[in-house]
Design an enzyme around this catalytic site. Structure first.
Site, short mmCIF file in Angstrom:
data_model
loop_
_atom_site.label_atom_id
_atom_site.label_comp_id
_atom_site.label_asym_id
_atom_site.label_seq_id
_atom_site.Cartn_x
_atom_site.Cartn_y
_atom_site.Cartn_z
CB CYS A 1 -1.68 7.43 1.55
SG CYS A 1 -3.27 6.29 1.87
CD GLU B 1 -3.02 -1.11 -0.01
OE1 GLU B 1 -2.94 0.04 -0.31
OE2 GLU B 1 -3.60 -1.91 -0.30
#
Length: 385
Positions: free
Chosen positions: A163, A129
Protein backbone atom coordinates in the site's frame (compact mmCIF):
# COMPACT_ATOMS: atom_id res chain seq x y z
CA UNK A 1 -2.46 -0.90 31.36
CA UNK A 2 -1.40 1.45 34.13
CA UNK A 3 -3.33 4.71 34.30
CA UNK A 4 -1.55 7.87 33.11
CA UNK A 5 -1.54 10.70 35.69
CA UNK A 6 -2.10 14.21 34.39
CA UNK A 7 -1.26 17.62 35.81
CA UNK A 8 -3.93 19.77 37.44
CA UNK A 9 -4.48 23.42 38.33
CA UNK A 10 -4.38 25.00 41.77
CA UNK A 11 -8.02 24.22 42.57
CA UNK A 12 -7.51 20.50 41.85
CA UNK A 13 -4.27 19.93 43.76
CA UNK A 14 -6.04 17.55 46.12
CA UNK A 15 -7.71 15.65 43.27
CA UNK A 16 -6.37 12.74 41.27
CA UNK A 17 -6.64 13.23 37.50
CA UNK A 18 -5.60 10.51 35.08
CA UNK A 19 -6.33 8.80 31.78
CA UNK A 20 -7.78 5.33 32.15
CA UNK A 21 -7.47 3.13 29.09
CA UNK A 22 -10.30 0.67 28.78
CA UNK A 23 -11.19 -1.80 26.02
CA UNK A 24 -13.83 -0.82 23.50
CA UNK A 25 -15.51 -4.23 23.73
CA UNK A 26 -16.18 -6.23 20.58
CA UNK A 27 -13.78 -5.39 17.74
CA UNK A 28 -14.11 -6.44 14.11
CA UNK A 29 -10.83 -6.68 12.19
CA UNK A 30 -11.16 -6.98 8.41
CA UNK A 31 -7.68 -7.88 7.17
CA UNK A 32 -6.14 -7.57 3.67
CA UNK A 33 -4.49 -10.14 1.43
CA UNK A 34 -1.17 -8.52 0.51
CA UNK A 35 0.58 -9.15 3.85
CA UNK A 36 -1.98 -11.52 5.32
CA UNK A 37 -0.04 -12.61 8.42
CA UNK A 38 1.52 -9.33 9.50
CA UNK A 39 -1.52 -7.14 8.85
CA UNK A 40 -3.74 -9.62 10.65
CA UNK A 41 -1.72 -10.68 13.69
CA UNK A 42 -0.39 -7.22 14.57
CA UNK A 43 -3.96 -5.98 14.88
CA UNK A 44 -5.17 -9.10 16.69
CA UNK A 45 -2.41 -8.79 19.29
CA UNK A 46 -3.09 -5.08 19.77
CA UNK A 47 -6.83 -5.54 20.25
CA UNK A 48 -6.42 -8.47 22.65
CA UNK A 49 -3.74 -6.62 24.62
CA UNK A 50 -6.15 -3.72 25.01
CA UNK A 51 -8.67 -6.13 26.52
CA UNK A 52 -11.19 -6.35 23.69
CA UNK A 53 -12.75 -9.43 22.17
CA UNK A 54 -12.08 -9.83 18.47
CA UNK A 55 -13.97 -11.06 15.44
CA UNK A 56 -11.23 -11.67 12.89
CA UNK A 57 -12.10 -11.67 9.19
CA UNK A 58 -9.03 -12.68 7.13
CA UNK A 59 -9.06 -12.00 3.41
CA UNK A 60 -10.61 -14.76 1.33
CA UNK A 61 -8.20 -13.84 -1.48
CA UNK A 62 -5.17 -15.16 0.44
CA UNK A 63 -6.84 -18.54 0.87
CA UNK A 64 -3.86 -20.45 2.25
CA UNK A 65 -3.23 -17.99 5.06
CA UNK A 66 -6.94 -17.69 5.80
CA UNK A 67 -7.12 -21.45 6.32
CA UNK A 68 -4.01 -21.57 8.50
CA UNK A 69 -5.26 -18.76 10.75
CA UNK A 70 -8.62 -20.47 11.20
CA UNK A 71 -6.96 -23.77 12.11
CA UNK A 72 -3.96 -22.65 14.17
CA UNK A 73 -5.16 -19.68 16.24
CA UNK A 74 -7.77 -21.70 18.20
CA UNK A 75 -5.01 -24.10 19.25
CA UNK A 76 -3.13 -21.36 21.10
CA UNK A 77 -5.63 -18.67 22.07
CA UNK A 78 -8.64 -18.70 24.35
CA UNK A 79 -11.62 -19.00 22.02
CA UNK A 80 -13.81 -17.09 24.44
CA UNK A 81 -12.06 -13.86 23.43
CA UNK A 82 -11.86 -14.22 19.66
CA UNK A 83 -13.42 -15.85 16.62
CA UNK A 84 -12.21 -16.30 13.06
CA UNK A 85 -14.88 -15.88 10.39
CA UNK A 86 -14.18 -17.16 6.88
CA UNK A 87 -15.91 -16.10 3.68
CA UNK A 88 -16.12 -13.33 1.11
CA UNK A 89 -17.98 -10.04 0.69
CA UNK A 90 -21.33 -11.57 1.65
CA UNK A 91 -20.04 -12.81 5.00
CA UNK A 92 -18.27 -9.53 5.63
CA UNK A 93 -21.48 -7.65 4.91
CA UNK A 94 -23.34 -9.82 7.40
CA UNK A 95 -20.74 -9.07 10.08
CA UNK A 96 -21.13 -5.34 9.45
CA UNK A 97 -24.85 -5.55 10.17
CA UNK A 98 -24.15 -6.33 13.83
CA UNK A 99 -23.64 -3.78 16.58
CA UNK A 100 -19.90 -3.63 17.10
CA UNK A 101 -17.77 -1.48 19.38
CA UNK A 102 -14.93 -0.88 16.93
CA UNK A 103 -14.09 -1.72 13.31
CA UNK A 104 -10.60 -1.83 11.85
CA UNK A 105 -10.50 -2.21 8.06
CA UNK A 106 -7.52 -2.46 5.72
CA UNK A 107 -8.24 -2.34 2.00
CA UNK A 108 -9.39 -0.12 -0.84
CA UNK A 109 -11.14 3.26 -0.50
CA UNK A 110 -14.15 1.82 -2.35
CA UNK A 111 -14.72 -0.89 0.28
CA UNK A 112 -13.69 1.52 3.03
CA UNK A 113 -16.70 3.67 2.17
CA UNK A 114 -18.96 0.61 2.49
CA UNK A 115 -17.48 -0.19 5.90
CA UNK A 116 -17.86 3.39 7.10
CA UNK A 117 -21.45 3.57 5.88
CA UNK A 118 -22.28 0.39 7.80
CA UNK A 119 -20.55 1.76 10.91
CA UNK A 120 -22.75 4.87 10.95
CA UNK A 121 -25.83 2.77 11.73
CA UNK A 122 -24.58 2.21 15.28
CA UNK A 123 -22.10 5.13 15.40
CA UNK A 124 -19.30 2.60 15.60
CA UNK A 125 -15.81 4.14 15.57
CA UNK A 126 -13.54 2.98 12.77
CA UNK A 127 -9.95 2.93 11.64
CA UNK A 128 -9.62 2.78 7.87
CA UNK A 129 -6.22 1.88 6.45
CA UNK A 130 -6.76 2.54 2.76
CA UNK A 131 -4.61 2.97 -0.33
CA UNK A 132 -3.99 5.64 -2.89
CA UNK A 133 -1.66 6.75 -5.62
CA UNK A 134 1.63 7.47 -3.88
CA UNK A 135 3.76 10.06 -5.74
CA UNK A 136 7.54 9.97 -5.97
CA UNK A 137 9.23 13.20 -7.03
CA UNK A 138 12.78 13.01 -8.42
CA UNK A 139 14.72 16.27 -8.65
CA UNK A 140 17.17 16.99 -11.48
CA UNK A 141 20.13 17.20 -9.09
CA UNK A 142 19.82 13.56 -7.97
CA UNK A 143 22.24 10.78 -8.79
CA UNK A 144 20.06 8.62 -11.09
CA UNK A 145 21.60 5.32 -10.02
CA UNK A 146 20.99 5.98 -6.33
CA UNK A 147 17.38 6.92 -7.05
CA UNK A 148 16.93 3.88 -9.31
CA UNK A 149 18.22 1.52 -6.62
CA UNK A 150 15.90 2.86 -3.96
CA UNK A 151 12.81 3.37 -6.11
CA UNK A 152 13.08 -0.04 -7.80
CA UNK A 153 13.48 -1.76 -4.46
CA UNK A 154 10.38 -0.31 -2.84
CA UNK A 155 8.36 -0.28 -6.07
CA UNK A 156 8.84 -3.95 -6.99
CA UNK A 157 9.01 -5.34 -3.44
CA UNK A 158 6.25 -7.97 -3.10
CA UNK A 159 5.58 -7.38 -6.83
CA UNK A 160 4.34 -3.89 -6.03
CA UNK A 161 1.50 -5.26 -3.91
CA UNK A 162 2.24 -2.88 -1.05
CA UNK A 163 0.00 0.00 0.00
CA UNK A 164 2.93 2.39 0.48
CA UNK A 165 4.74 1.51 -2.77
CA UNK A 166 5.30 4.43 -5.17
CA UNK A 167 2.50 4.56 -7.72
CA UNK A 168 4.19 6.97 -10.13
CA UNK A 169 7.32 9.07 -10.57
CA UNK A 170 7.27 12.81 -11.26
CA UNK A 171 10.42 14.14 -12.93
CA UNK A 172 11.64 16.30 -15.79
CA UNK A 173 12.16 14.81 -19.27
CA UNK A 174 15.91 15.28 -18.76
CA UNK A 175 15.92 13.30 -15.52
CA UNK A 176 13.75 10.63 -17.15
CA UNK A 177 16.40 10.08 -19.83
CA UNK A 178 19.05 9.63 -17.14
CA UNK A 179 16.82 7.54 -14.90
CA UNK A 180 15.66 4.93 -17.43
CA UNK A 181 19.04 3.25 -18.06
CA UNK A 182 19.72 3.32 -14.32
CA UNK A 183 16.39 1.61 -13.64
CA UNK A 184 17.10 -1.01 -16.30
CA UNK A 185 20.50 -1.69 -14.74
CA UNK A 186 19.02 -1.97 -11.26
CA UNK A 187 16.20 -4.31 -12.33
CA UNK A 188 18.72 -6.62 -14.01
CA UNK A 189 20.96 -6.54 -10.94
CA UNK A 190 18.06 -7.24 -8.57
CA UNK A 191 16.19 -9.88 -10.58
CA UNK A 192 18.59 -11.11 -13.27
CA UNK A 193 18.15 -11.33 -17.04
CA UNK A 194 15.00 -13.43 -16.54
CA UNK A 195 12.99 -11.83 -13.70
CA UNK A 196 10.22 -14.42 -14.12
CA UNK A 197 12.50 -17.10 -12.66
CA UNK A 198 13.92 -14.87 -9.92
CA UNK A 199 13.22 -16.01 -6.34
CA UNK A 200 13.40 -12.36 -5.32
CA UNK A 201 10.40 -11.18 -7.33
CA UNK A 202 6.88 -11.99 -6.21
CA UNK A 203 4.00 -12.91 -8.49
CA UNK A 204 0.46 -11.57 -8.61
CA UNK A 205 -2.02 -12.86 -6.02
CA UNK A 206 -4.74 -14.16 -8.37
CA UNK A 207 -6.07 -14.12 -11.93
CA UNK A 208 -8.40 -11.18 -11.36
CA UNK A 209 -5.56 -8.94 -10.23
CA UNK A 210 -3.34 -10.27 -13.02
CA UNK A 211 -5.88 -9.39 -15.71
CA UNK A 212 -6.36 -5.92 -14.25
CA UNK A 213 -2.61 -5.26 -14.24
CA UNK A 214 -2.04 -6.69 -17.70
CA UNK A 215 -4.65 -4.27 -19.06
CA UNK A 216 -2.66 -1.38 -17.57
CA UNK A 217 0.39 -2.44 -19.57
CA UNK A 218 -1.43 -1.11 -22.64
CA UNK A 219 -1.29 2.44 -21.31
CA UNK A 220 1.32 4.88 -22.61
CA UNK A 221 4.63 3.46 -23.83
CA UNK A 222 6.54 0.61 -22.22
CA UNK A 223 10.16 1.66 -21.71
CA UNK A 224 11.25 -1.26 -19.53
CA UNK A 225 9.67 -4.68 -19.04
CA UNK A 226 6.06 -5.13 -20.11
CA UNK A 227 6.19 -8.92 -20.37
CA UNK A 228 3.54 -11.09 -18.72
CA UNK A 229 2.67 -14.76 -18.30
CA UNK A 230 -0.89 -15.65 -17.36
CA UNK A 231 -0.26 -19.22 -16.21
CA UNK A 232 2.45 -17.99 -13.84
CA UNK A 233 0.59 -14.79 -12.91
CA UNK A 234 3.80 -12.96 -13.77
CA UNK A 235 4.09 -9.28 -14.59
CA UNK A 236 7.62 -8.10 -15.35
CA UNK A 237 9.05 -5.11 -13.49
CA UNK A 238 7.78 -2.42 -15.82
CA UNK A 239 8.36 1.28 -16.41
CA UNK A 240 5.92 3.34 -18.51
CA UNK A 241 6.76 6.68 -20.11
CA UNK A 242 4.81 9.37 -22.00
CA UNK A 243 2.12 8.91 -19.36
CA UNK A 244 -0.84 11.30 -19.33
CA UNK A 245 -2.81 12.20 -16.22
CA UNK A 246 -6.07 11.04 -17.82
CA UNK A 247 -4.93 7.48 -18.64
CA UNK A 248 -6.34 4.47 -16.73
CA UNK A 249 -2.96 3.76 -15.12
CA UNK A 250 -3.22 7.16 -13.41
CA UNK A 251 -6.86 6.75 -12.35
CA UNK A 252 -6.50 3.84 -9.93
CA UNK A 253 -4.02 2.48 -7.43
CA UNK A 254 -1.79 0.16 -9.45
CA UNK A 255 -0.85 -2.33 -6.71
CA UNK A 256 1.55 -4.17 -8.99
CA UNK A 257 5.08 -3.98 -10.49
CA UNK A 258 4.27 -1.15 -12.91
CA UNK A 259 5.84 2.29 -12.53
CA UNK A 260 4.55 5.19 -14.69
CA UNK A 261 6.74 8.26 -15.17
CA UNK A 262 4.94 11.60 -15.54
CA UNK A 263 6.96 14.56 -16.76
CA UNK A 264 6.96 17.89 -14.92
CA UNK A 265 9.26 20.86 -15.33
CA UNK A 266 9.77 21.90 -11.71
CA UNK A 267 9.08 21.07 -8.09
CA UNK A 268 6.26 23.65 -8.16
CA UNK A 269 4.57 21.85 -11.03
CA UNK A 270 5.03 18.53 -9.24
CA UNK A 271 3.42 19.90 -6.08
CA UNK A 272 0.48 21.27 -8.06
CA UNK A 273 0.06 17.88 -9.73
CA UNK A 274 0.10 16.07 -6.38
CA UNK A 275 -2.36 18.49 -4.80
CA UNK A 276 -4.85 17.95 -7.63
CA UNK A 277 -5.15 14.31 -6.59
CA UNK A 278 -6.61 12.71 -3.49
CA UNK A 279 -4.32 12.71 -0.45
CA UNK A 280 -2.05 9.64 -0.72
CA UNK A 281 -1.01 7.15 1.93
CA UNK A 282 2.66 7.93 1.27
CA UNK A 283 4.69 10.52 -0.60
CA UNK A 284 8.37 10.40 -1.55
CA UNK A 285 10.82 13.08 -2.66
CA UNK A 286 14.39 12.64 -3.89
CA UNK A 287 16.71 15.63 -4.05
CA UNK A 288 20.20 16.68 -3.00
CA UNK A 289 18.60 19.92 -1.83
CA UNK A 290 17.01 19.83 1.62
CA UNK A 291 15.04 22.91 0.56
CA UNK A 292 13.33 20.94 -2.22
CA UNK A 293 12.57 18.02 0.10
CA UNK A 294 11.17 20.40 2.72
CA UNK A 295 9.03 22.16 0.12
CA UNK A 296 7.51 18.84 -0.86
CA UNK A 297 6.90 18.02 2.80
CA UNK A 298 5.42 21.37 3.78
CA UNK A 299 3.25 22.06 0.71
CA UNK A 300 1.58 18.65 0.41
CA UNK A 301 -0.33 16.25 2.65
CA UNK A 302 -0.01 12.48 2.94
CA UNK A 303 -0.25 9.72 5.51
CA UNK A 304 3.54 9.48 5.66
CA UNK A 305 6.54 11.03 3.93
CA UNK A 306 9.94 9.78 2.84
CA UNK A 307 12.78 12.08 1.84
CA UNK A 308 15.46 10.29 -0.21
CA UNK A 309 14.20 6.96 1.10
CA UNK A 310 11.37 4.50 0.67
CA UNK A 311 8.99 2.94 3.15
CA UNK A 312 11.58 1.70 5.67
CA UNK A 313 9.79 3.78 8.32
CA UNK A 314 7.02 1.17 8.49
CA UNK A 315 9.42 -1.10 10.40
CA UNK A 316 9.61 1.42 13.26
CA UNK A 317 7.32 0.84 16.23
CA UNK A 318 8.06 4.32 17.59
CA UNK A 319 6.02 6.18 14.96
CA UNK A 320 2.36 5.81 13.92
CA UNK A 321 1.22 4.57 10.54
CA UNK A 322 -2.00 5.64 8.88
CA UNK A 323 -3.63 7.60 6.11
CA UNK A 324 -5.28 10.98 5.77
CA UNK A 325 -8.35 11.97 3.79
CA UNK A 326 -8.99 9.51 0.96
CA UNK A 327 -6.15 7.26 2.14
CA UNK A 328 -7.71 6.55 5.49
CA UNK A 329 -8.20 7.61 9.09
CA UNK A 330 -6.70 6.44 12.36
CA UNK A 331 -3.26 5.04 13.10
CA UNK A 332 -1.46 2.02 14.49
CA UNK A 333 1.96 0.28 14.92
CA UNK A 334 3.62 -0.42 18.26
CA UNK A 335 1.92 1.25 21.21
CA UNK A 336 -0.25 3.19 18.78
CA UNK A 337 -2.03 -0.10 18.01
CA UNK A 338 -2.86 -0.55 21.69
CA UNK A 339 -4.05 3.05 21.91
CA UNK A 340 -6.24 2.64 18.81
CA UNK A 341 -8.10 -0.24 20.42
CA UNK A 342 -8.44 1.56 23.78
CA UNK A 343 -10.96 4.14 24.91
CA UNK A 344 -9.01 6.94 26.61
CA UNK A 345 -11.22 7.77 29.56
CA UNK A 346 -10.55 10.99 31.46
CA UNK A 347 -11.00 10.41 35.20
CA UNK A 348 -11.06 12.76 38.19
CA UNK A 349 -11.21 11.44 41.75
CA UNK A 350 -11.87 14.14 44.36
CA UNK A 351 -12.14 13.96 48.16
CA UNK A 352 -15.68 13.56 49.42
CA UNK A 353 -15.22 16.32 51.97
CA UNK A 354 -13.51 19.74 51.97
CA UNK A 355 -16.69 21.39 50.72
CA UNK A 356 -15.56 24.83 51.83
CA UNK A 357 -12.82 24.73 49.22
CA UNK A 358 -15.37 23.97 46.51
CA UNK A 359 -17.68 26.88 47.27
CA UNK A 360 -15.59 29.22 45.15
CA UNK A 361 -17.00 27.42 42.08
CA UNK A 362 -20.64 28.02 42.94
CA UNK A 363 -22.84 31.01 41.98
CA UNK A 364 -23.56 33.80 42.51
CA UNK A 365 -20.34 35.04 40.88
CA UNK A 366 -18.82 38.27 42.09
CA UNK A 367 -15.91 40.11 40.53
CA UNK A 368 -13.74 38.84 43.38
CA UNK A 369 -14.46 35.12 43.01
CA UNK A 370 -14.26 35.33 39.20
CA UNK A 371 -10.77 36.79 39.53
CA UNK A 372 -9.87 34.10 42.05
CA UNK A 373 -11.17 31.38 39.73
CA UNK A 374 -9.13 32.71 36.83
CA UNK A 375 -6.04 32.83 38.99
CA UNK A 376 -6.57 29.33 40.37
CA UNK A 377 -7.28 27.78 37.00
CA UNK A 378 -4.34 29.46 35.27
CA UNK A 379 -4.47 31.10 31.84
CA UNK A 380 -6.90 28.62 30.29
CA UNK A 381 -8.99 31.24 28.53
CA UNK A 382 -10.65 28.70 26.23
CA UNK A 383 -12.17 26.63 29.05
CA UNK A 384 -15.73 27.01 30.29
CA UNK A 385 -14.55 29.40 32.97
Amino acid sequence: MKDEPRSTNLFMKLDSVFIWKEPFGLVLIIAPWNYPLNLTLVLLVGALAAGSCVVLKPSEISQGTEKVLAEVLPQYLDQSCFAVVLGGPQETGQLLEHKLDYIFFTGSPRVGKIVMTAATKHLTPVTLELGGKNPCYVDDNCDPQTVANRVAWFCYFNAGQTCVAPDYVLCSPEMQERLLPALQSTITRFYGDDPQSSPNLGHIINQKQFQRLRALLGCSRVAIGGQSNESDRYIAPTVLVDVQETEPVMQEEIFGPILPIVNVQSVDEAIKFINRQEKPLALYAFSNSSQVVNQMLERTSSGSFGGNEGFTYISLLSVPFGGVGHSGMGRYHGKFTFDTFSHHRTCLLAPSGLEKLKEIHYPPYTDWNQQLLRWGMGSQSCTLL
